[in-house]
Design an enzyme around this catalytic site. Sequence first.
Site, short mmCIF file in Angstrom:
data_model
loop_
_atom_site.label_atom_id
_atom_site.label_comp_id
_atom_site.label_asym_id
_atom_site.label_seq_id
_atom_site.Cartn_x
_atom_site.Cartn_y
_atom_site.Cartn_z
N ASP A 148 -6.83 -7.42 -20.07
CA ASP A 148 -6.01 -8.10 -21.26
C ASP A 148 -5.78 -6.54 -22.08
OD1 ASP A 148 -4.84 -10.85 -22.93
OD2 ASP A 148 -4.98 -9.09 -23.88
N ILE A 149 -4.43 -6.33 -22.51
CA ILE A 149 -4.24 -5.09 -23.30
C ILE A 149 -4.42 -5.11 -24.75
CG2 ILE A 149 -1.76 -5.56 -23.71
CD1 ILE A 149 -0.85 -2.86 -22.55
N GLN A 205 1.41 -19.89 -26.07
CA GLN A 205 1.41 -18.87 -24.96
C GLN A 205 2.57 -18.03 -25.26
OE1 GLN A 205 2.58 -21.16 -21.40
NE2 GLN A 205 2.61 -19.34 -20.00
N HIS A 233 -1.43 -17.98 -16.73
CA HIS A 233 -2.62 -17.11 -16.51
C HIS A 233 -3.99 -17.59 -17.06
CE1 HIS A 233 -0.29 -16.34 -20.01
NE2 HIS A 233 -1.38 -15.99 -20.88
N PHE A 234 -5.08 -17.17 -16.56
CA PHE A 234 -6.34 -17.79 -17.28
C PHE A 234 -7.17 -16.51 -18.09
CE2 PHE A 234 -5.14 -20.45 -13.72
CZ PHE A 234 -5.56 -21.73 -14.14
N HIS A 235 -7.41 -16.83 -19.19
CA HIS A 235 -8.08 -15.75 -20.00
C HIS A 235 -9.86 -15.88 -19.74
CE1 HIS A 235 -4.77 -14.84 -23.05
NE2 HIS A 235 -4.56 -15.98 -22.53
#
Length: 137
Positions: free
Chosen positions: A33-34, A96, A102-104
């Site tokens: 993740d950025i 979101q 997506h899954f964090h």
Amino acid sequence: MAYDQQNIFARILRGELPAIKLYEDEHVLAFMDIMPQADGHALVIPKVAAVTLLDLPPEAAAYTINIVQKVAKAIEKALDAKGIVLMQLSGEAAGQTVPHVHFHLIPSSIHHLGKHAAQMGDQDKITALAEKIKAAL
Ligand code: 5GP
């Protein structure tokens, strides 16, 4: 909600935008993740064009969760994580921000998470964490 082919993750999947990748196969991509909510914050996305978990075909969901577990194990090992938050936001109403499911995976505690998608992380630090996670995969 219709799938937007120009969303950031669709563009990453097509190779149009860069990502610090952890794992990739025919069906799934995992990358850093950025704007991490903790060191080691990773994302796992199916390659299916689905906006939310509710749109994701069950077979794709089942496959993806296997990779979520695989990456979680690597994070635990690489970063000596004592706990990992698995987060999945479906819909703008849930917070979101990128309309591709997506899954964090966030090595942290629910009580200590940083703000969501708020601040760019240090790219060198994220890259170094990614190298450690990749080595543990
Ligand atoms: P969501 O709010 O949709 O659940 O999470 C989207 C996540 O994607 C956020 O944690 C945010 O930091 C991350 N993100 C947004 N843009 C980019 C990007 O261009 N590259 C990467 N690697 N992560 C991004």
